[in-house]
Design an enzyme around this catalytic site. Sequence first.
Site: not given
Length: 357
Positions: A141, A192, A224, A248, A252
């Site tokens: 980000y 990852k 994943d 992020d 959620d």
Amino acid sequence: MSKSVLLLPGDGIGPEIVAEAEKVLHKVNEKFGLGLKFDSALVGGAAIDDSGVPLPEETLSKARDADAILLGAVGGPKWDALEMALRPEKGLLGLRSNLALFANLRPAILYPQLASASSLKPEVVSGLDIMIVRELTGGIYFGQPRGVRELENGERQGYNTYVYTESEIRRIGRVAFEAAQQRNKKLCSVDKANVLEVTVLWREIMEDLAKEYPDVELSHMYVDNAAMQLVRAPKQFDVIVTGNMFGDILSDEAAMLTGSIGMLPSASLNADKQGMYEPCHGSAPDIAGQGIANPLATILSAAMMLRYSLQAEEAAQAIEAAVSKVLDQGLRTADIMSEGHTRVSTLEMGEAVLAAL
Ligand code: NAD
């Protein structure tokens, strides 16, 4: 030395829910002799209405001086037409960057009393208690270079850069290991590393840090798989640590397992353990001013504040126990209401928590 708490009610339901949390904080301050001092300031739309900017210098200065900040929420349709730089949300982002709040802690707790609110089967989620530690000021980000460029063949290409320095990984890792030490001593680092070199380094640093926390059991999981495991068997997790983007998304996902956004607190900490604490939800303009908002996420944020920034674990636990007790009593605000329970207002919920304390 006395510690200072800055209250930033903000907009929409913010002032209503922060008022209830403030009463709870005064109560534990007295009961546990914490010696907390309180101040308040304007942020977001309320600050724009007052002085034209979402983060006035006075608010920032008070925030810098405070040991901890309790924020309601910012934003609302009234300010949606303003240009980006002057939107209420900029007040929040300004606080995060100015105070270098790099560690975001988001618990996903499902009180057994509310198990039917989840979209998953009650037996899968009842008693769920996960803490997601998300890196908040780095990663893809913020990585440079970034942008949209034109290639030689005239096609446009969008690009971002996923970067983490060793020290950035180490400092978020420490927050996560310490959080695990205060809980069930299990830490799952999500990356990852089968594809992204930056997360190969992430994994290496986490392994290295683990030597300093022999009481914490460290495991690794690809993002994943983590997304899948969170809906398959979420109770396998205690603390999860991950980078900005994965955090992020996963936080959620985890929040939704609990089914009720009005119940979820969060914390953002810097290297000095100074922190900003806020409910996960927004300013809920659709119900603002009606006295029906659920104040529990904000009250639970105050408990996190006592735990992580004010070293008052006993008071934090007392608040959490009081919240559980009011749920046991069958009291519910509209957002968590179900058959057979008693519907209460924001104020009545706050009063019930006070009484339970
Ligand atoms: P929201 O979280 O404010 O509301 C989503 C839904 O949940 C609404 O129906 C609302 O009534 C309900 N809800 C939220 N909190 C509740 C509570 N405590 N009790 C009962 N019901 C509750 O999200 P949104 O509608 O997408 O955003 C509204 C405004 O809030 C926007 O201006 C947005 O930018 C802002 N926002 C601010 C923050 C923040 O301050 N950290 C976070 C998210 C959104």
